[in-house]
Design an enzyme around this catalytic site. Structure first.
Site, PDB file in Angstrom:
ATOM      1  N   LYS A 110       0.815  -1.210   0.000  1.00  0.00           N
ATOM      2  CA  LYS A 110       0.000   0.000   0.000  1.00  0.00           C
ATOM      3  C   LYS A 110       0.851   1.263   0.000  1.00  0.00           C
ATOM      4  O   LYS A 110       0.335   2.350  -0.278  1.00  0.00           O
ATOM      5  CB  LYS A 110      -0.968  -0.014   1.179  1.00  0.00           C
TER       6      LYS A 110
HETATM    7  C1  LIG Z   1      -4.474  -4.488   1.875  1.00  0.00           C
HETATM    8  C2  LIG Z   1      -3.755  -5.794   1.887  1.00  0.00           C
HETATM    9  C3  LIG Z   1      -4.164  -6.884   1.082  1.00  0.00           C
HETATM   10  C4  LIG Z   1      -5.407  -6.823   0.220  1.00  0.00           C
HETATM   11  O1  LIG Z   1      -5.272  -5.934  -0.855  1.00  0.00           O
HETATM   12  P1  LIG Z   1      -6.589  -5.449  -1.648  1.00  0.00           P
HETATM   13  O2  LIG Z   1      -6.084  -4.428  -2.613  1.00  0.00           O
HETATM   14  O3  LIG Z   1      -7.493  -4.850  -0.620  1.00  0.00           O
HETATM   15  O4  LIG Z   1      -7.167  -6.632  -2.298  1.00  0.00           O
HETATM   16  C5  LIG Z   1      -3.396  -8.027   1.080  1.00  0.00           C
HETATM   17  N1  LIG Z   1      -2.299  -8.137   1.862  1.00  0.00           N
HETATM   18  C6  LIG Z   1      -1.892  -7.128   2.668  1.00  0.00           C
HETATM   19  C7  LIG Z   1      -0.694  -7.321   3.518  1.00  0.00           C
HETATM   20  C8  LIG Z   1      -2.599  -5.927   2.712  1.00  0.00           C
HETATM   21  O5  LIG Z   1      -2.184  -4.938   3.512  1.00  0.00           O
END
Ligand SMILES: *Cc1c(COP(=O)(O)O)cnc(C)c1O
Length: 433
Positions: free
Chosen positions: A107
């Site tokens: 993210k």
């Molecule tokens: C947010 C997140 C996900 C899921 O990603 P999406 O884009 O919401 O499908 C998977 N793994 C981790 C570690 C995350 O922080």
């Protein structure tokens, strides 16, 4: 480029409007009017380009009409000042490590990009200050807070459920200060999300303040996630493994995988995608039955994927013209319970000396079960295993080294404002800022 709403009941928006608003007026998600394919020459030479060079070409296709080239290049280069290496785990399975950024999770890419893009719009227009509201169950808050830290004209409010995020997660957004305020809500994650939603709907608040969201519904957060799919392909090409590539994405709100699907529409030669779920398998069930039935999420050890109504599902439907057949032709699914996740982390550590985090474990396991001879699998390792320290150490029975970046947060002092889950209190607070 104009952006339309997946609900088709709102007027077209400019990029700036889409980014500042987050959600369309009809509560739909913004989609770009056109997805520009990249030329064959780009794919032929992609293995000679750096991550930043590749990302800029992709960013130009999305945002080039709206942002001057030098500004866009600067935003891309500033966002991606860390590597996303492709690491071989077995003969035909590779891990795309998305955890080398500031908060050690994927993210960071969207969080940093969105912060810089929004910062640019605010400077350009002399627009009044923008307030970003973000509800988090852990990872989103840290990536958004760190992405926006120090960006002029923007203040970030992170709402998180008291006592329900790990200490290490909490430290990543409560110790920053400056333009980041952490609000510790006496309630659950759903209560935090409800407060944010209510704030966006409140007329008086929106007259008083410019509010926006930084969830993966925001185009500035989710589209940049396409960058690393292209870079994964470039790295596969360098090692002569680019034919028949399958990409597997541990999924919760489905922003990450949707960005990859955009990449495929732009011509990225990926054979198909796999969406790996934990027990929250709403999308998996949709693939099997053609029926989308959201339900309340259940808690798992891969908690960033504990989502019962994935917000980007509407984008996937829209991308494939609501055709279940077209969706299942390009995307397959997998679902694992905590026991299977544990077993996968443990055996992969024992047999290949590769330490998975609980989310990446779902992705890796799906590949081990479905890859055919001649296919190469890439799974997105979405976070560093040390972010889930107790879980991972408990599984492998060994101590896990904490990266210096993560340790640095632990030394900071927590500062947060207590908040009840009642909207009146939250509203009063926002009106007073
Ligand atoms: C947010 C997140 C996900 C899921 O990603 P999406 O884009 O919401 O499908 C998977 N793994 C981790 C570690 C995350 O922080």
């Amino acid at each position: 480029m104009k952006y339309y709403s997946t609900n088709k009941q709102a007027p077209m928006a400019s990029l700036q409007e889409a980014v500042v608003k987050g959600l369309a007026d009809d509560r739909g998600l913004f989609m770009p009017m056109t997805i520009k394919p990249l030329p064959q020459e780009f794919y032929d030479t992609i293995d000679t380009l750096s991550f930043q060079e590749i990302a800029y070409r992709v960013a130009d296709a999305f945002f080039g009409e709206d942002i001057p080239a030098d500004v866009l290049k600067q935003i891309v280069y500033d966002t991606l000042n860390f590597d996303v290496p492709l690491v071989r785990v077995t003969e035909n399975i590779y891990s795309l490590e998305l955890f080398h950024g500031p908060t050690l999770a994927f993210k960071d890419v969207g969080g940093r990009f969105m912060a810089r893009l929004l910062g640019y719009f605010i400077r350009k227009e002399g627009q009044k200050n923008v307030n970003v509201l973000v509800a988090t169950s852990g990872d989103t808050g840290s990536a958004v807070a760190n992405g926006f830290l120090g960006v002029e004209g923007i203040h970030v409010y992170v709402l998180y459920p008291k006592g329900k995020v790990s200490e290490i997660q909490e430290k990543q957004f409560t110790t920053l200060g400056q333009n980041i305020t952490a609000l510790e809500v006496d309630g659950t994650f759903d209560d935090c999300q409800a407060l944010v939603k209510a704030a966006f709907m409140d007329k008086e608040l929106n007259e008083h303040l410019s509010l926006t969201s930084a969830n993966s519904i925001n185009v500035a957060r989710f589209l940049p996630q396409a960058f690393y799919y292209f870079y994964a392909y470039a790295q596969l090409k360098r090692v002569g493994k680019a034919d028949n590539a399958i990409i597997c994405v541990p999924s919760g709100n489905f922003g990450n995988i949707t960005a990859g699907l955009f990449g495929k529409k732009m011509g990225l030669p990926v054979k198909r995608f796999i969406a790996a779920n934990n027990r929250n398998d709403i999308f998996y069930q949709y693939l099997q039955t053609g029926e989308y039935k959201p339900r309340p999420s259940v808690a798992t050890i891969a908690n960033a994927m504990d989502v019962g109504d994935p917000s980007n599902f509407a984008r996937i439907l829209d991308l494939y013209g609501n055709s279940h057949a077209d969706i299942t032709a390009e995307i397959s699914g997998a679902t694992y319970n905590d026991e299977q996740i544990r077993e996968t982390v443990k055996t992969t550590w024992k047999e290949h000396h590769y330490l998975l985090d609980p989310h990446g474990a779902c992705g890796y396991r799906a590949l081990t079960e479905v890859l055919k001879p001649g296919e190469t699998g890439v799974f997105l390792e979405t976070a560093h295993p040390a972010k889930f320290l107790e879980t991972v150490e408990g599984i492998i029975g060994e101590t896990v080294e904490i990266p210096a970046k993560l340790q640095a947060f632990m030394n900071g002092e927590k500062k947060s404002l207590p908040m009840t889950k009642e909207f009146v209190g939250f509203k009063q607070y926002l009106l007073s800022i």
